[in-house]
Design an enzyme around this catalytic site. Structure first.
Site, PDB file in Angstrom:
ATOM      1  CB  SER A 210      -1.028  -0.005   1.133  1.00 42.25           C
ATOM      2  OG  SER A 210      -1.974   0.727   0.887  1.00 42.25           O
TER       3      SER A 210
ATOM      4  CE  LYS B 269       0.204   5.338  -2.245  1.00 48.31           C
ATOM      5  NZ  LYS B 269      -0.630   4.511  -3.018  1.00 48.31           N
TER       6      LYS B 269
ATOM      7  CG  HIS C 180      -5.050  -3.195   0.832  1.00 44.12           C
ATOM      8  ND1 HIS C 180      -4.348  -2.970  -0.493  1.00 44.12           N
ATOM      9  CD2 HIS C 180      -4.776  -1.926   1.435  1.00 44.12           C
ATOM     10  CE1 HIS C 180      -3.539  -1.855  -0.724  1.00 44.12           C
ATOM     11  NE2 HIS C 180      -3.914  -1.307   0.336  1.00 44.12           N
TER      12      HIS C 180
END
Ligand SMILES: *[C@@H]1O[C@H](CO)[C@@H](O)[C@H](O)[C@H]1NC(C)=O
Ligand SMILES: *[C@@H]1O[C@H](CO)[C@@H](O)[C@H](O)[C@H]1NC(C)=O
Length: 393
Positions: free
Chosen positions: A207, A211, A342
Site C-alpha cells: 500500500s 509506494k 488489501h
C-alpha cells in the site's frame, strides 16, 4: 546545489572533459524548462529533455539521472545531498544507525531478524512490515518509516527534525532516504558484523509502504530486488491512466485526491495534478529507474481504488524500458484479487514472489517471465505509447 549554478558548472566541465567523463553530470533540468505533452499519452522515456534520442546504454544511464531529477522536481521533492556521516552498530536484533551533520543527529534502529547459522544472508528491508512471505534463509529488517516521515501532518518525523520542517520532500522520498541509510550501514559494517550480504538486498512494503518501497528501489541502485505490493496510484499506476479510469466512473485514487491529507509527495506536485499534460513523467518511468535490476510488481485486481487497469497498463509501458535494456524478464507483474482484502497476498501469487526472491537474492535459476493478471482488460498500449523502443547497445 542551486540548479542554475550546477547547470553553469556543468557547461564549464563540458568544455574541459571528454564526453565519457560526463556520466554523472546529466541530471540537471534547464531552469527555463517546461513540459507540454498530453494527458492521454505517456511521456517518452527515450528522449532527453533537450530532444536528443537515447540510443545507447550509456546514454540511458544519463537519462536515468535526468528522470531521477524530474521525479524530485515535479513529484517527490528533493533528496537531500549526501553530505552527512553515517555510523552504525549492530546488536542482536537491531541495526542502530546514527546520521550526523552540522552538529545535529538523527538516530533510528530498524529491527533485524536473522536466519539461524553464520551467513552471510540476503536480506529484505520492509517498510512498516512484510506482507509477502520471507523465506527462512533470508534476513528481514523492518523500517518504522512513519517515524522517519509521518503520512500526516506534513513535516512531522525524524527526517524533518534533522533537515528542517520546511522541506518540500514528501514522505515517499524521505522513507527512501532512510532505506539508503540502511544500505550505508550494511555496507559499512559488512557481513562479518551484520551477517547480511549488502549485495543481496531487496525492499518491500504494501500500500503506501509499497509506494515507498518502489521509490526506494528506484533511487538506490544498490538494491537488487524491488517488491512493491498493492501500491496502486503512486506506485505502478500511471497518473494519466488513473485519470481516465476516474473519468470513466471508477472509484480510483487519482493525483488530485492523493495530494490531500496524505503527505507522500512534494508540495510542488499539486501544481500538476489537475493538468497532467504538464507533467514530464509518469510512473512507467518509475519501473524504468529500477531497470535492469529485479522488479516484481504485485498488484490487486479486486480493489478499484488501486486502479487495476492503470497498474496493468503502466507496467506494460514500464516493461518496454526493460525491453530496451534487453532485460525484459527482469521485470515481473503479478496481479490477482483476494476477495476485497488489501495487503494479503493471494495464494496464486505466492510462488511468483518466491521465484523472484530465489532468483535475485538466493542466486537460483532464472525463471520464465511473469506478466499476468486474473482479469481481462480492454487496454491498448498503442493508444498510450507513441514512442518507439530502441535496442540500447
Ligand atoms: C542532450 O542532453 C544529453 C544528456 O545531458 C547530452 O548527452 C546530449 O549531448 C544533449 N544533446 C544536445 C543536442 O545538446
Ligand atoms: C474509458 O472508457 C473508454 C470508453 O469505453 C475506453 O475506451 C477506455 O479504454 C477506458 N479507459 C480506461 C483507462 O479504462
Amino acid at each position: 546545489m542551486n540548479p542554475k549554478f550546477l547547470h553553469t558548472a556543468l557547461g564549464l566541465f563540458a568544455l574541459l572533459l571528454p564526453e565519457s567523463s560526463l556520466a554523472q553530470s546529466c541530471s540537471t533540468i534547464p531552469s527555463e524548462y517546461s513540459f507540454s505533452g498530453s494527458s492521454l499519452l505517456l511521456p517518452d522515456p527515450f528522449t532527453f529533455l533537450n530532444g536528443t534520442k537515447v540510443v545507447t546504454k550509456d546514454a540511458w544511464a544519463c537519462r536515468r539521472d535526468e528522470i531521477l531529477a524530474l521525479f524530485q522536481a515535479y513529484e517527490l521533492g528533493p533528496l537531500p545531498p549526501a553530505v552527512e556521516t553515517v555510523s552504525a552498530t549492530v546488536s542482536s536484533n537491531r541495526l542502530n544507525i546514527v546520521v550526523s551533520a552540522n552538529g545535529k543527529t538523527l538516530s533510528f534502529a530498524p529491527s533485524i531478524r536473522l536466519p539461524s547459522g553464520t551467513g552471510p544472508f540476503p536480506a529484505i528491508i520492509a517498510l512498516g512490515g512484510a506482507s509477502v512471505p520471507i523465506p527462512s534463509n533470508v534476513a528481514l529488517t523492518i523500517l518504522n518509516n512513519e517515524e522517519i516521515a509521518a503520512t500526516d501532518p506534513r513535516g512531522k518525523g525524524k527526517f524533518f527534525d534533522f533537515f528542517g520542517r520546511d522541506q518540500k520532500t514528501g514522505g515517499l522520498l524521505a522513507w527512501a532516504w532512510a532505506v539508503s541509510r540502511i544500505m550505508d550501514a550494511l555496507e559499512k559494517l559488512g557481513p562479518a558484523a551484520t551477517k547480511i550480504n549488502p549485495e543481496r538486498v531487496g525492499v518491500t512494503g504494501c500500500s503506501r509502504n509499497g509506494k515507498g518501497a518502489f521509490v526506494s528501489g528506484a533511487f538506490d541502485s544498490r538494491i537488487r530486488l524491488t517488491l512493491p505490493q498493492e501500491a496502486g496510484s503512486g506506485g505502478m499506476g500511471c497518473w494519466r491512466i488513473v485519470a481516465e479510469m476516474k473519468k470513466n466512473g471508477t472509484k480510483v485514487e487519482d493525483a488530485s485526491q492523493i495530494v490531500n491529507g496524505d503527505q507522500w509527495f512534494s508540495t510542488d506536485f499539486s501544481k500538476y495534478v489537475n493538468d497532467l499534460s504538464k507533467l514530464p513523467l509518469d510512473h512507467h518511468f518509475l519501473a524504468g529507474l529500477v531497470a535492469p535490476r529485479g522488479l516484481l510488481v504485485i498488484e490487486n485486481s479486486g480493489i478499484d481504488y488501486l486502479g487495476p487497469v492503470s497498474t496493468y497498463g503502466c507496467a506494460s509501458a514500464g516493461r518496454l524500458i526493460y525491453t530496451a535494456l534487453s532485460s525484459e524478464r527482469h521485470m515481473g507483474f503479478a496481479q490477482a484479487a483476494h476477495g476485497s482484502s488489501h495487503c494479503q497476498l493471494p495464494a496464486s501469487l505466492r510462488a511468483d514472489v518466491t521465484t523472484y526472491i530465489d532468483w535475485w537474492l538466493l542466486d537460483k535459476t532464472t525463471p520464465a517471465s511473469i506478466f499476468k493478471t486474473d482479469k481481462t482488460y480492454n487496454f491498448h498500449l498503442g493508444r498510450w505509447v507513441h514512442w518507439t523502443v530502441p535496442n540500447l547497445v
